[in-house]
Write a protein that holds these residues in place. Sequence first.
Motif, PDB file in Angstrom:
ATOM      1  N   ILE A   1       0.843  -1.185   0.000  1.00 13.42           N
ATOM      2  CA  ILE A   1       0.000   0.000   0.000  1.00 13.42           C
ATOM      3  C   ILE A   1       0.884   1.242   0.000  1.00 13.42           C
ATOM      4  CG2 ILE A   1      -1.832   1.253   1.212  1.00 13.42           C
ATOM      5  CD1 ILE A   1      -2.669  -1.546   0.306  1.00 13.42           C
TER       6      ILE A   1
ATOM      7  N   ARG B   1       1.724   4.820   0.872  1.00 11.76           N
ATOM      8  CA  ARG B   1       1.210   5.609   1.989  1.00 11.76           C
ATOM      9  C   ARG B   1       1.462   7.101   1.826  1.00 11.76           C
ATOM     10  NH1 ARG B   1      -1.499   2.577   5.883  1.00 11.76           N
ATOM     11  NH2 ARG B   1      -1.049   4.372   7.146  1.00 11.76           N
TER      12      ARG B   1
ATOM     13  N   ARG C   1      -1.964   0.963  -6.206  1.00  8.17           N
ATOM     14  CA  ARG C   1      -2.976   0.027  -5.745  1.00  8.17           C
ATOM     15  C   ARG C   1      -2.278  -1.199  -5.178  1.00  8.17           C
ATOM     16  NH1 ARG C   1      -3.053  -0.465 -11.413  1.00  8.17           N
ATOM     17  NH2 ARG C   1      -2.806  -2.587 -12.122  1.00  8.17           N
ATOM     18  N   PRO C   2      -2.973  -2.020  -4.416  1.00  3.92           N
ATOM     19  CA  PRO C   2      -2.341  -3.168  -3.775  1.00  3.92           C
ATOM     20  C   PRO C   2      -1.747  -4.139  -4.794  1.00  3.92           C
ATOM     21  CG  PRO C   2      -4.479  -2.746  -2.813  1.00  3.92           C
ATOM     22  CD  PRO C   2      -4.359  -1.866  -4.019  1.00  3.92           C
TER      23      PRO C   2
END
Length: 128
Positions: free
Chosen positions: A114, A116, A125-126
């Motif tokens: 992720i 941050r 995106r993941p």
Amino acid sequence: VNNASVVVHVRWTAGTALLSGDIETEAQAELLRRGFPPADILKVPHHGSAGHDPGFFAATGARAALISVGADNDYGHPAPSTLARLNRLGVRVYRTDLSGALAVVARAGGLAVIPRGRSGRPGDRPAP
């Protein structure tokens, strides 16, 4: 000196990561020779420098790679050859110079990366 970096293989219930410090070609080759467990996520050595063993990234089996690198650094990190090799292997690359801080979290039975820092950027995106 970089080849004396600490390398850590981390295992959670959700997956694994290889934190490879700043190791360069020689230490990577030694790890390949000795063998090491595969990892879902690779912290790319030495800010993604060009000094890497051609088989090292493939041997990790990583699906996602984290590159800790400062924006507009004078060293040219990450190297285009490093990014190209990871791309050819189908590894999803996350860079701190583009996405800010990165967090690795357990999600849906696996690990996800992720971004941050800078939210809302394309590609943030993941990991799969």
